[in-house]
Design an enzyme around this catalytic site. Structure first.
Site, short mmCIF file in Angstrom:
data_model
loop_
_atom_site.label_atom_id
_atom_site.label_comp_id
_atom_site.label_asym_id
_atom_site.label_seq_id
_atom_site.Cartn_x
_atom_site.Cartn_y
_atom_site.Cartn_z
N GLY A 87 11.32 4.77 7.96
CA GLY A 87 10.59 6.06 8.35
C GLY A 87 10.52 6.40 9.75
N HIS B 196 6.90 5.82 1.43
CA HIS B 196 7.74 4.94 1.11
C HIS B 196 8.89 5.10 -0.10
CE1 HIS B 196 3.94 2.73 2.59
NE2 HIS B 196 5.14 2.07 3.33
N ALA C 204 0.78 -1.13 0.04
CA ALA C 204 -0.12 0.00 -0.15
C ALA C 204 0.79 1.22 0.00
CB ALA C 204 -0.86 -0.08 1.10
N SER D 116 -0.45 4.44 5.00
CA SER D 116 -1.45 3.66 4.35
C SER D 116 -2.72 3.66 4.95
CB SER D 116 -0.91 2.37 4.26
OG SER D 116 0.25 2.16 3.75
#
Length: 279
Positions: A148, A38, A33, A187
């Site tokens: 992240g 990302h 997703a 997501s």
């Protein structure tokens, strides 16, 4: 040309060839997703490494709520199109049986740092994260891994695990990527209804205001109490936590006397959002 691989044996063969040629290998672990957050990790990996692997695996071990696992979006085709445009070398998308065969009997617990905050609200979550990340590191044999900072506690858990187990990989934390209105990319954001999506950016605004107030006044308890009330007034139905914690060990802080992180988890429109910022 990008390849999609499903088995550890195939992946190991490719990585072995790269390493024989002296190439540095980066990995970006994901559950799919994919969004711009990302992609920022992918680009960081490309800057730091010769070859990049993105893993896509919705890890059942880290979901304490079966309904959450069922609802988690699975968008491999669109994810693959995004990654192909970024020039990723390999997508590693194993099946659950490849990651957890019937004989699987091992789990990893990172004590202390995994226990508060997300650890309290999602029992077993970090055991699942640590176990699958350790497996992905072993499967990919990567030199660097990119995560992240939005999942700050997760990043610290992974760093602690790598240090404690002498895993030969560098863990790189990358800045949180935000929408123009400040909402951290996630997501889960696609599950917000229009009203909740309009209200959700208040999370980052209130965090930022609280961080400034803590720096200015030093009155941590009062600032946090006010910020929790502000979140509820902004439409958040439940504030699971809003805490000031030491940046590395995530210990509670009653005053700002060391590097710190302000961390929050709150519900809006039936969706659980997390965020954090340095103080």
């Amino acid at each position: 040309m990008m390849q999609i691989l499903r088995t550890v044996a195939e992946l190991r063969t490719r990585v072995r060839g790269w390493k024989a040629d002296g190439k540095q290998v980066g990995v970006v672990p994901t559950m799919g997703a994919l969004h711009e957050g990302h992609m920022s990790l992918v680009r960081a990996a490309q800057r730091g490494c010769d070859r990049v692997i993105v893993t896509i695996f919705v890890n059942p071990m880290q979901f304490n709520n079966p309904d959450d696992l069922t609802k988690y979006p699975r968008t491999e085709d669109s994810d693959a199109a995004l990654l192909a445009r970024e020039g990723v070398d390999i997508i590693f998308a194993p099946t659950p049986d490849e990651v957890y065969p019937k004989s699987f009997a091992t789990s990893i617990t990172v004590a202390g740092i995994s226990e508060p905050l997300e650890g309290t609200m999602r029992p077993g979550h970090f055991e699942g994260v640590a176990t699958v990340v350790a497996k992905l590191f072993g499967m990919t044999q990567a030199d660097r891994a990119y995560f992240g900072q939005k999942d700050w506690q997760q990043l610290q858990v992974v760093k602690r695990m790598v240090a404690d187990l002498n895993i030969p990989i560098e863990v790189v934390g990358c800045d949180t990527i935000r929408e123009q209105d400040g909402l951290a990319m996630s997501s889960r954001n696609v599950r917000l209804d229009p009203l909740s999506r309009a209200q959700a950016p208040a999370l980052h605004r209130i965090l930022t205001r609280a961080a400034t107030a803590i720096r200015d006044s030093g009155d941590v308890a009062t600032v946090l109490e006010t910020a929790r009330a502000d979140l509820r007034a902004a439409g958040f139905t439940e504030v699971e936590y809003l805490d000031l914690r030491s940046a590395a060990l995530l210990e509670p802080m009653a005053r700002l006397d060391a590097p710190a992180r302000l961390l929050v988890a709150a519900w809006i429109g039936g969706v659980r959002l997390i965020d954090n910022i340095p103080v």
